[in-house]
Design a protein around this motif. Structure first.
Motif, PDB file in Angstrom:
ATOM      1  N   LYS A 119      50.941  48.732  36.455  1.00 18.67           N
ATOM      2  CA  LYS A 119      50.265  49.629  35.512  1.00 18.67           C
ATOM      3  C   LYS A 119      49.264  48.860  34.654  1.00 18.67           C
ATOM      4  O   LYS A 119      48.109  49.278  34.489  1.00 18.67           O
ATOM      5  CB  LYS A 119      51.300  50.329  34.621  1.00 18.67           C
ATOM      6  CG  LYS A 119      50.673  51.216  33.553  1.00 18.67           C
ATOM      7  CD  LYS A 119      51.719  51.974  32.781  1.00 18.67           C
ATOM      8  CE  LYS A 119      52.318  53.062  33.629  1.00 18.67           C
ATOM      9  NZ  LYS A 119      51.339  54.122  33.981  1.00 18.67           N
ATOM     10  N   THR A 120      49.691  47.712  34.115  1.00 13.63           N
ATOM     11  CA  THR A 120      48.810  46.931  33.251  1.00 13.63           C
ATOM     12  C   THR A 120      47.579  46.443  34.006  1.00 13.63           C
ATOM     13  O   THR A 120      46.444  46.545  33.524  1.00 13.63           O
ATOM     14  CB  THR A 120      49.578  45.733  32.667  1.00 13.63           C
ATOM     15  OG1 THR A 120      50.673  46.213  31.888  1.00 13.63           O
ATOM     16  CG2 THR A 120      48.669  44.886  31.786  1.00 13.63           C
ATOM     17  N   LEU A 121      47.792  45.925  35.200  1.00 14.12           N
ATOM     18  CA  LEU A 121      46.676  45.385  35.969  1.00 14.12           C
ATOM     19  C   LEU A 121      45.706  46.495  36.371  1.00 14.12           C
ATOM     20  O   LEU A 121      44.485  46.282  36.384  1.00 14.12           O
ATOM     21  CB  LEU A 121      47.199  44.655  37.199  1.00 14.12           C
ATOM     22  CG  LEU A 121      46.151  43.959  38.075  1.00 14.12           C
ATOM     23  CD1 LEU A 121      45.295  43.006  37.247  1.00 14.12           C
ATOM     24  CD2 LEU A 121      46.821  43.214  39.224  1.00 14.12           C
ATOM     25  N   THR A 122      46.219  47.675  36.680  1.00 13.91           N
ATOM     26  CA  THR A 122      45.334  48.796  37.001  1.00 13.91           C
ATOM     27  C   THR A 122      44.422  49.120  35.827  1.00 13.91           C
ATOM     28  O   THR A 122      43.214  49.310  35.983  1.00 13.91           O
ATOM     29  CB  THR A 122      46.159  50.038  37.388  1.00 13.91           C
ATOM     30  OG1 THR A 122      47.007  49.723  38.492  1.00 13.91           O
ATOM     31  CG2 THR A 122      45.250  51.197  37.773  1.00 13.91           C
ATOM     32  N   ARG A 123      44.978  49.180  34.634  1.00 17.78           N
ATOM     33  CA  ARG A 123      44.167  49.445  33.437  1.00 17.78           C
ATOM     34  C   ARG A 123      43.085  48.383  33.264  1.00 17.78           C
ATOM     35  O   ARG A 123      41.936  48.682  32.932  1.00 17.78           O
ATOM     36  CB  ARG A 123      45.060  49.436  32.187  1.00 17.78           C
ATOM     37  CG  ARG A 123      46.085  50.544  32.113  1.00 17.78           C
ATOM     38  CD  ARG A 123      46.967  50.303  30.901  1.00 17.78           C
ATOM     39  NE  ARG A 123      48.013  51.309  30.776  1.00 17.78           N
ATOM     40  CZ  ARG A 123      49.006  51.209  29.920  1.00 17.78           C
ATOM     41  NH1 ARG A 123      49.090  50.143  29.130  1.00 17.78           N
ATOM     42  NH2 ARG A 123      49.912  52.154  29.835  1.00 17.78           N
ATOM     43  N   GLN A 124      43.474  47.132  33.466  1.00 24.92           N
ATOM     44  CA  GLN A 124      42.522  46.050  33.249  1.00 24.92           C
ATOM     45  C   GLN A 124      41.384  46.084  34.271  1.00 24.92           C
ATOM     46  O   GLN A 124      40.228  45.825  33.926  1.00 24.92           O
ATOM     47  CB  GLN A 124      43.265  44.705  33.318  1.00 24.92           C
ATOM     48  CG  GLN A 124      44.252  44.510  32.176  1.00 24.92           C
ATOM     49  CD  GLN A 124      45.172  43.337  32.402  1.00 24.92           C
ATOM     50  OE1 GLN A 124      45.214  42.768  33.480  1.00 24.92           O
ATOM     51  NE2 GLN A 124      45.931  42.967  31.376  1.00 24.92           N
TER      52      GLN A 124
END
Length: 499
Positions: free
Chosen positions: A257-262
């Protein structure tokens, strides 16, 4: 080379395959079809992407059509068991046009969605059920289904079902089917729990091995990029901003989830796939990935088995997996069905020993290179012009409940506003699963199916993003949640994360 009709496939089904661009059998199909079409129990081992789906759906459809047993409410005539919802959906997508040609009715059964449509489908009568074990057992216990009329049972990705702990429920389901029915089991490996199923349920099975269980396809090139912690994210962005579909693997749901946002904040349209997403959110994100709205899929190991989208040119292990089998299954999202593919593992100083052991156990000898953002090597591994989306609207990803979590509606493949408040990315406009203009519905369905891939015509097409840079260029990344530093933290090999 033999044709499908030479192997015994009915002409009507061969014509359907030809209409889908499938004209030549793959080795696993050529090896197993004569036996499976003759009604023998078949044990087939083939690595991911080897074409196992057609190897079992063709005999299921052909033999059911030949038996002419009538449909009865709640009593399917064939059962195909799969370990994940996505795989069940893709098997059904491959199966549906073949079944429709011969007047057979199919139904998918899995959790994460309401049971009532499945109950109504069972009550109406169905020939072939494609199911995940848990929800199917629920229907049996509630009296909505019986397996006493099943003529053919198929276990797909049997080793993965064993890995996920499904063997007890699989045994109970198999016990509920007639002992004299035909049974087929397909798997990448035939050891451990799979062997228990074989001995208990199969009657003198004909075994076909078309490749080594722990061998990577020769069409797949493997690279390890030795990077500094602070360079991991810029190097990743450089790679995924190249044309073509990319699957990026992380260890945990939170990291995905975090990497997708970034990535979205950096101008790369991306979607996530992991166990925290509701089924409708998974479907929307897979549709966005398969129809080209977002050409980067960030996933946990839930996507390492059974997920097939045509023309995945690149797999990146942003987090090296713990086990060598996971490495091979993740990597198998590319170089499918004879296509070319590239696999890249990002490795930091503290991961060198673990990655060395991992690749040795996987039986591969990767090319290891040091890499920095903007290096020419990155353009060689992922060729093409780097393009980035002007961040103007939320991207096509969803929160755990599958609800839109931002106030504005998204457009296809648009990035998150650079200054947006950190929150779960939005989803939910009604166009998320439609093919874009100029792409037929059949192409969209085939590209997301678990069946035999089409030609790789679209693999090298550049993305339609608004602004771009030269090959090898890397954008400046800023994020309210820590950006590259957040990506670099907490990623040591050996910590296990959820799916």
């Amino acid at each position: 080379m033999s044709s499908f009709t030479d192997l015994g496939v009915p002409t009507e089904l061969a014509e359907v395959l030809a209409g889908l661009g499938v004209t030549s059998p793959f080795p696993i199909q050529a090896a197993t079809l004569p036996d499976s079409l003759a009604g023998r129990d078949v044990l087939g081992r083939g690595r991911t992407g080897s074409g196992k789906t057609y190897a079992f759906v063709l005999p299921v459809v052909a033999r059911l059509a030949g038996s002419r047993t009538p449909r009865r409410p709640g009593r399917p005539r064939a059962l195909i068991l799969a370990p994940t919802r996505e795989l069940a959906t893709q098997i059904d997508a491959t199966l549906a046009p073949l079944a429709a040609k011969l007047g057979l009715r199919t139904l998918t059964i899995f959790g994460g969605v309401g049971p009532n449509p499945q109950i109504r489908g069972l009550k109406a009568g169905v020939d072939i059920v494609v199911a995940c074990p848990g929800r199917l057992e629920d229907h049996l216990r509630s009296g909505h289904a019986s397996l006493d009329a099943v003529e053919i049972t198929v276990l797909d990705e049997a080793d993965h079902m064993a890995d996920l702990g499904f063997l007890p429920v699989v045994r109970r389901l198999m016990d509920a089917t007639p002992r004299d029915g035909q049974r087929m089991l397909f798997s990448a490996t035939l050891d451990g729990g799979v062997d228990v199923l074989v001995k208990r349920f199969m009657n003198r099975p004909v075994t076909h091995h078309v490749d080594a269980a722990d061998e990577a396809p020769v069409e797949m090139s493997h690279h390890v990029l030795h990077v500094r912690h602070d360079d991991r994210f810029p190097v990743l962005v450089d790679l995924v901003a190249a044309p073509g579909r990319t699957v990026v693997f992380t260890r945990t749901k939170r990291r995905a989830k975090t990497l997708t946002r970034q990535l979205i904040a950096a101008g790369v349209p991306a979607v996530e796939l992991h166990g925290n997403l509701a089924q409708n959110a998974r479907n929307r994100n897979l549709s966005a990935f398969s129809d080209g709205s977002a050409e980067t899929l960030v996933a946990t190991d839930i996507a390492a088995r059974g997920i097939h989208v045509d023309d995945v040119a690149l797999v990146i292990h942003a987090d090296p997996p713990v086990e060598h089998k996971a490495y091979l299954h993740r990597s198998g999202r590319t170089a499918r069905a004879g296509a070319q593919g590239t696999v890249i593992t990002l490795m930091t100083d503290d991961q060198q020993g673990d990655v060395r052991d991992l690749t040795r156990k996987a039986g591969i000898k990767p090319t290891t290179s040091k890499a920095r953002p903007g290096d020419a090597l990155l353009a060689q591994l992922a060729p093409g012009e780097r393009t980035f989306t002007a961040p103007s609207a939320p991207a096509p990803v969803s929160d755990e409940a599958g609800r839109p979590s931002g106030g504005s509606r998204r457009g296809h493949g648009r990035g998150r506003p650079a200054g947006a408040r950190e929150q779960a990315p939005a989803a939910g406009d009604k166009s998320g699963g439609r093919p874009p203009k100029g792409r037929s519905a059949q192409q969209s369905r085939t590209g997301a199916s678990g069946g035999q891939p089409r030609s790789a015509a679209s693999a090298g097409q550049p993305r339609a993003r608004r602004s771009g840079g030269g090959a090898g260029s890397t954008p400046v990344h800023t994020s309210q949640s820590g950006g590259a530093a957040a990506f670099s933290s907490g990623s040591r090999l050996g910590r296990r994360g959820g799916r």
